[in-house]
Design an enzyme around this catalytic site. Sequence first.
Site, PDB file in Angstrom:
ATOM      1  N   CYS A  73       1.319  -3.971  -9.113  1.00  0.00           N
ATOM      2  CA  CYS A  73       1.694  -5.444  -8.526  1.00  0.00           C
ATOM      3  C   CYS A  73       3.056  -4.627  -8.216  1.00  0.00           C
ATOM      4  O   CYS A  73       4.194  -4.784  -8.779  1.00  0.00           O
ATOM      5  CB  CYS A  73       2.388  -5.938 -10.300  1.00  0.00           C
ATOM      6  SG  CYS A  73       2.490  -7.391  -9.076  1.00  0.00           S
ATOM      7  N   CYS A 226       0.855 -11.691  -3.215  1.00  0.00           N
ATOM      8  CA  CYS A 226      -0.293 -10.474  -3.728  1.00  0.00           C
ATOM      9  C   CYS A 226       0.802  -9.107  -3.144  1.00  0.00           C
ATOM     10  O   CYS A 226       0.572  -9.054  -2.014  1.00  0.00           O
ATOM     11  CB  CYS A 226      -1.153 -10.311  -4.300  1.00  0.00           C
ATOM     12  SG  CYS A 226      -2.230  -9.054  -4.470  1.00  0.00           S
TER      13      CYS A 226
END
Length: 320
Positions: A73, A226
């Site tokens: 991430c 994201c």
Amino acid sequence: MSIQLKKVHGSGNTFYLYEALYDEQFNFVNIAKQLCHHSNDGGADGLLIVLPSSVADAKMRVINADGSEASMCGNGLRCVARYVCEKLNVDEAVIETMHACLKVKREASIFEQLPTYSVEISPISFELVSLPMKVENRQQLRHEIIPAFSMDIPFTAISVPNPHLIGIVDHKYMENTLHQEQLAAYLNSENEYCPDGVNVSYVQPLSPDEIFVRTFERGVGFTNACGTAMTASALIASIEGFITNSKVTVYNPGGFVQCEVKNCGDSWELALIGNATVLGDYEYDLQDEKIQLVHFQLAEEQIQYEKCKLFVKDKIESFL
């Protein structure tokens, strides 16, 4: 027992962050689901777990809001980078993730005085097996139209290492989210193409060094940002000639980042640069795997980020 966490975000991608002693200290999947539920102070997109590492300065695990675990991430890694660097009083560190040990470092602010960090995004693969994804008998999907997905959007499949399906779209697909939502919902349910699901991003080029990215994230849904999707989108836009500069400004619903895209012959080097903001410090009581908020103290630095959001809002409204 009492547990202490921080609530943090990168580009509006919000997480709780907890430093654990070892991997199975608690049932982190159960805790993540509770923390991230909207009824808990607005919820979050995931739980970042900072752990000791035998091969790096620290280890990061990422538990999504639905309890699934992400291999990487980018937005979360920036927040972990800040936490680790400040704890060790260093400007650079190495963080172990599921598939790679990644370099992180403190950077000059990209907007006024926002705490800013860059993180390495790796490994990169265009092989469909790496996502995994099955499309006919193809080995790769590189800026091609797949009628089952869309009759006019060219898609690229890439893992970085999270799996992404990235479409370069025109304005109408940014104005209306329905097509993206329906495709992403299908590919993240039982389907013949993506057995483990996939992040779906729609990308609109804005200038030779700017793009806008909106992502439907596996295990989350539409998200403010994201990090791996934004970096992968910058790479695809560069490869396909929509971007000509090596440093790309990527706008998203939650803010903006900068992505560095470097061609190294047969490979690419990617870096994600953006804010790592602390929203506050939280204390929870944990009893019988149930959490209850005891106390929280909000941080003032979010005020700075609100200015950044206004800047991005004006920018986005100029083309959406």
